[in-house]
Design an enzyme around this catalytic site. Structure first.
Site, short mmCIF file in Angstrom:
data_model
loop_
_atom_site.label_atom_id
_atom_site.label_comp_id
_atom_site.label_asym_id
_atom_site.label_seq_id
_atom_site.Cartn_x
_atom_site.Cartn_y
_atom_site.Cartn_z
N LYS A 21 0.82 -1.22 0.00
CA LYS A 21 0.00 0.00 0.00
C LYS A 21 0.85 1.27 0.00
CE LYS A 21 -0.87 -0.14 4.94
NZ LYS A 21 0.13 0.86 5.37
N ARG A 96 -6.92 3.45 11.26
CA ARG A 96 -6.47 2.09 11.48
C ARG A 96 -7.36 1.35 12.47
NH1 ARG A 96 -0.96 2.00 9.87
NH2 ARG A 96 0.19 0.16 10.49
N ARG A 135 11.65 -7.43 2.84
CA ARG A 135 11.88 -6.03 3.20
C ARG A 135 12.78 -5.94 4.44
NH1 ARG A 135 6.77 -2.28 4.47
NH2 ARG A 135 7.03 -2.99 6.60
N ARG A 141 14.08 -2.46 8.78
CA ARG A 141 13.19 -1.69 9.65
C ARG A 141 13.08 -2.38 11.00
NH1 ARG A 141 7.53 0.34 7.07
NH2 ARG A 141 6.71 -0.45 9.04
N ARG A 152 1.74 -6.95 14.36
CA ARG A 152 1.12 -5.95 13.48
C ARG A 152 0.04 -6.57 12.61
NH1 ARG A 152 6.29 -4.80 10.99
NH2 ARG A 152 5.33 -3.47 9.43
P1 ADP Z 1 2.83 -1.10 8.55
O1 ADP Z 1 1.53 -0.89 7.80
O2 ADP Z 1 3.78 -1.97 7.81
O3 ADP Z 1 2.65 -1.51 9.97
P2 ADP Z 1 3.16 1.78 8.86
O4 ADP Z 1 4.28 2.58 8.32
O5 ADP Z 1 1.80 2.06 8.33
O6 ADP Z 1 3.60 0.29 8.61
O7 ADP Z 1 3.10 1.93 10.47
C1 ADP Z 1 4.21 1.70 11.28
C2 ADP Z 1 3.81 1.87 12.74
O8 ADP Z 1 3.42 3.24 13.00
C3 ADP Z 1 2.63 1.04 13.22
O9 ADP Z 1 3.00 -0.28 13.58
C4 ADP Z 1 2.15 1.86 14.42
O10 ADP Z 1 2.99 1.67 15.55
C5 ADP Z 1 2.35 3.28 13.94
N1 ADP Z 1 1.15 3.81 13.25
C6 ADP Z 1 1.06 4.13 11.92
N2 ADP Z 1 -0.18 4.57 11.63
C7 ADP Z 1 -0.89 4.52 12.77
C8 ADP Z 1 -2.23 4.82 13.12
N3 ADP Z 1 -3.11 5.26 12.21
N4 ADP Z 1 -2.63 4.65 14.40
C9 ADP Z 1 -1.77 4.21 15.33
N5 ADP Z 1 -0.49 3.89 15.08
C10 ADP Z 1 -0.04 4.03 13.83
#
Ligand code: ADP
Length: 204
Positions: A21, A96, A135, A141, A152
């Site tokens: 995404k 989310r 990745r 990461r 996650r």
């Molecule tokens: P991924 O989808 O691979 O988990 P993201 O870059 O979207 O990666 O998110 C990384 C981390 O950032 C999440 O695991 C969470 O800790 C935090 N995060 C991102 N977006 C949100 C959100 N909308 N609400 C709460 N935490 C978030």
């Protein structure tokens, strides 16, 4: 942007970790000349820069847990209030959970705006795990360890997937098969958006 035919392009892209995404979000946003707002990127940039926000969220992100809604929604509201997001944006990684859906609804309602489309990228679980391990090797990461990935993905299934039910009832979800080449997937998304009458501007 002067010859734009559609007045707005307010999109979400939703999918499990490893669905691609982030990559597709950047491509779609470029095609529609709108900014991408990725909450994960905002948090990671703040962690890297050691800001107070970064210090607050670092441990949460490293565990793969969700940053509290109040904080996350405030960051998104601030970002969407900037001038470049006035006519459109693509949100990646937000909302989310159902609480964030309601925060976003309140914010958009206050501006007399609404979402035009929710792009759901679907990939089988094995495919998304395989992409994430790749990745992990390539990018290192800190939240791409096996244990944190499992956390996650579990949070995605329990808390994030239900938001698609809410948006589905509003008739704005386009479910896209996320397996294929990058270009094929971008074409599928663009075709689905165009089928809704959301047309890219001529400058694309
Ligand atoms: P991924 O989808 O691979 O988990 P993201 O870059 O979207 O990666 O998110 C990384 C981390 O950032 C999440 O695991 C969470 O800790 C935090 N995060 C991102 N977006 C949100 C959100 N909308 N609400 C709460 N935490 C978030």
């Amino acid at each position: 942007m002067t010859d734009s035919v559609n007045s707005s392009a307010r999109f979400l892209i939703v999918g499990p970790q490893g669905s691609g995404k982030g990559t597709q979000g950047v491509r779609i946003a470029a095609a529609f000349h709108i900014p991408v707002v990725s909450t994960g990127d905002v948090f990671r940039a703040n962690v890297a820069a050691g800001t107070p926000l970064g210090q607050k969220v670092q441990a949460i992100i490293e565990a793969g847990d969700l940053v509290p809604d109040e904080l996350t929604s405030e960051i998104v509201r601030d970002r969407l209030s900037q001038a470049d997001a006035a006519d459109g944006f693509l949100l990646d990684g937000y909302p989310r959970n159902l609480g964030q859906v309601s925060d976003l609804d309140d914010f958009l309602r206050g501006r007399d705006e609404s979402l035009d489309a929710v792009i759901e990228l679907r990939v089988p679980r094995e495919e998304s795990i395989a992409r994430l391990s790749l990745r992990a090797q390539e990018q290192g990461r800190t939240d791409d360890t096996e244990e944190v990935i499992a956390n996650r993905l579990g949070i995605y299934e329990r808390e994030t997937a239900p938001i698609l039910g809410v948006y589905g009832e509003r008739g704005i979800v386009d479910t896209i098969d996320g397996v294929g080449s990058l270009d094929e997937i971008t074409d599928r998304i663009v075709a689905a958006l165009e089928a809704r009458g959301l047309i890219r501007t001529a400058a694309a």
